[in-house]
Structures are given as structure tokens and as C-alpha cells.
Design a protein around this motif. Sequence first.
Motif, mmCIF file in Angstrom:
data_model
loop_
_atom_site.group_PDB
_atom_site.id
_atom_site.type_symbol
_atom_site.label_atom_id
_atom_site.label_comp_id
_atom_site.label_asym_id
_atom_site.label_seq_id
_atom_site.Cartn_x
_atom_site.Cartn_y
_atom_site.Cartn_z
ATOM 1 N N ARG A 89 0.850 -1.191 0.000
ATOM 2 C CA ARG A 89 0.000 0.000 0.000
ATOM 3 C C ARG A 89 0.885 1.239 0.000
ATOM 4 O O ARG A 89 1.897 1.277 0.706
ATOM 5 N N ASN A 90 0.499 2.262 -0.773
ATOM 6 C CA ASN A 90 1.284 3.500 -0.819
ATOM 7 C C ASN A 90 0.436 4.742 -0.584
ATOM 8 O O ASN A 90 0.879 5.851 -0.876
ATOM 9 N N THR A 91 -0.772 4.578 -0.064
ATOM 10 C CA THR A 91 -1.636 5.716 0.239
ATOM 11 C C THR A 91 -2.217 5.570 1.644
ATOM 12 O O THR A 91 -2.326 4.465 2.180
ATOM 13 N N ASP A 92 -2.616 6.720 2.221
ATOM 14 C CA ASP A 92 -3.277 6.664 3.517
ATOM 15 C C ASP A 92 -4.778 6.464 3.318
ATOM 16 O O ASP A 92 -5.245 6.231 2.195
ATOM 17 N N ASP A 93 -5.542 6.548 4.393
ATOM 18 C CA ASP A 93 -6.974 6.254 4.288
ATOM 19 C C ASP A 93 -7.752 7.306 3.512
ATOM 20 O O ASP A 93 -8.903 7.075 3.130
ATOM 21 N N LEU A 120 8.550 -0.770 5.901
ATOM 22 C CA LEU A 120 8.533 0.447 5.095
ATOM 23 C C LEU A 120 9.654 0.399 4.062
ATOM 24 O O LEU A 120 10.808 0.106 4.396
ATOM 25 N N TYR A 121 9.297 0.691 2.798
ATOM 26 C CA TYR A 121 10.273 0.770 1.710
ATOM 27 C C TYR A 121 10.128 2.112 1.006
ATOM 28 O O TYR A 121 9.026 2.650 0.908
ATOM 29 N N ALA A 171 14.413 9.822 5.414
ATOM 30 C CA ALA A 171 15.091 9.570 4.138
ATOM 31 C C ALA A 171 14.310 8.638 3.221
ATOM 32 O O ALA A 171 14.869 8.104 2.265
ATOM 33 N N ALA A 172 13.002 8.474 3.470
ATOM 34 C CA ALA A 172 12.200 7.571 2.649
ATOM 35 C C ALA A 172 11.538 8.266 1.472
ATOM 36 O O ALA A 172 11.165 7.605 0.500
ATOM 37 N N GLY A 173 11.355 9.602 1.551
ATOM 38 C CA GLY A 173 10.629 10.282 0.484
ATOM 39 C C GLY A 173 9.204 9.765 0.408
ATOM 40 O O GLY A 173 8.544 9.561 1.427
ATOM 41 N N ASN A 174 8.707 9.542 -0.800
ATOM 42 C CA ASN A 174 7.435 8.839 -0.955
ATOM 43 C C ASN A 174 7.687 7.355 -0.706
ATOM 44 O O ASN A 174 8.603 6.775 -1.285
ATOM 45 N N PHE A 175 6.880 6.749 0.134
ATOM 46 C CA PHE A 175 7.189 5.374 0.527
ATOM 47 C C PHE A 175 5.967 4.466 0.441
ATOM 48 O O PHE A 175 4.834 4.912 0.253
ATOM 49 N N ASP A 176 6.247 3.179 0.571
ATOM 50 C CA ASP A 176 5.227 2.137 0.559
ATOM 51 C C ASP A 176 5.329 1.328 1.837
ATOM 52 O O ASP A 176 6.371 1.302 2.491
ATOM 53 N N LEU A 177 4.267 0.616 2.160
ATOM 54 C CA LEU A 177 4.289 -0.379 3.227
ATOM 55 C C LEU A 177 4.026 -1.748 2.614
ATOM 56 O O LEU A 177 3.140 -1.893 1.766
#
Length: 210
Positions: A89-93, A120-121, A171-177
Motif C-alpha cells: 500500500r502506498n496511500t493513507d486512508d 517500510l520501503y 530519508a524515505a521520500g514517498n514510501f510504501d508499506l
Amino acid sequence: MSGLSVSPVKTLMALLIGAILGLAAGAGSAMWIAGAVGPGVRIGGGINAGGWKSDWTIGSPAANPWTRARVARHGLLALSKEEAVYFTRNTDDTGERLQEACTYRVTGIALPALWWSLTLYDATSFLPQNSDNALSFDRTDADTARMGEAWSFLIAPERPDAGGPWVSSRAAGNFDLTLRLYKPAPDLIAAPLETLPPPAITRLSCRSAP
């Protein structure tokens, strides 16, 4: 009729240019889908449980060549669904992109697997380059915090003053879980949308740009 004829050289050049453009488009799309360029691993095989996406062909001979290329490149999604299932997932609710500048609370309840983890990636599907040693939350963390059936943790670029479970986005910038569920319950494999209680991701605040 001679005025309408096309030079053989021009015809050859047109064919050559068309072939080059076709090869470039094909190679570019293959590299994009395989994760060699552009965003990293993204799972999207028709399973979408509350924003968490997965593909049950991962790790099986039924996986298409593009999925297998991503597995080979990133090494993140190699097991069959009987051993582990993966959701990303790369967006919040609210549907906004997960980003380093914001603080989030991730909440959930007991998950249908022997063991599970949330990691987290960054946008290239690698672990962020920081020294916080706090890039994952798992069932052991939930048990250690004695949260019972319900659990929660914060995602933020800095350790919260109040303490508690924390995953660093520095240091993740835009990230995914990525949610991994090892030895998933048979019901989860048979009916993922009905069985998985999808973790919620609530955005609490965001830092303003400097």
C-alpha cells in the motif's frame, strides 16, 4: 505513376526508424513493469482489501513474466501463497500518497497468519538509508507491547517524544508499506477480501515545506 513512387532508401529508413521505436517502447515498458526504472515493486493482481493490494500468483508458475521479473529483481516476493502472502500500500486512508513529511498512525487487529510484519520501503523498493533501526513492526512487537488483539504504531521521520512503537520514514521520500503474512490461514487464501482485516493508515500531521 513515377511521381507517386517512393524511394527505396526512404522506405528502408522508415522501416528502420519504426523498428527502433518499437524496440525502445517494448524495452522501456518491460523495464518499467519489472521495476528496473520508475517506481519499485507494486502488486496489483485484482485483490484489493481496503487499499492493500496483492496478487495470488506471486511465487507460483502461474505468475506472468512481468511479475517474475520483479521478483527476480527485488527479491521481495518470492514465496508461494501457502508459505506467505504479500500486500502493499502506498496511500493513507484518504487516498493521499504516503510521504516522509507526514506522521501516520497505523492500526489493526490480530491478523490471520502464524506471523506477520509491516515494513517500510522507499519509492525504489529499498529500505530507506537511515540509521534509526526502526523500519518494521511485526507480531512480536505487538506482543511485546502487550497490545492484545488490537495494535498500533506511528510512522514518522523522527522518534515521537511520547515514545511507543515507531517506524522511521526518515530519508524515505514517498514510501510504501509491505504487509507480509507467513503461514496464512486457509480462509485468507480462499477469501482474502472477507478474511483480511486491513490495517488502517491515518495521517496525523504533515510538516510544511521549508
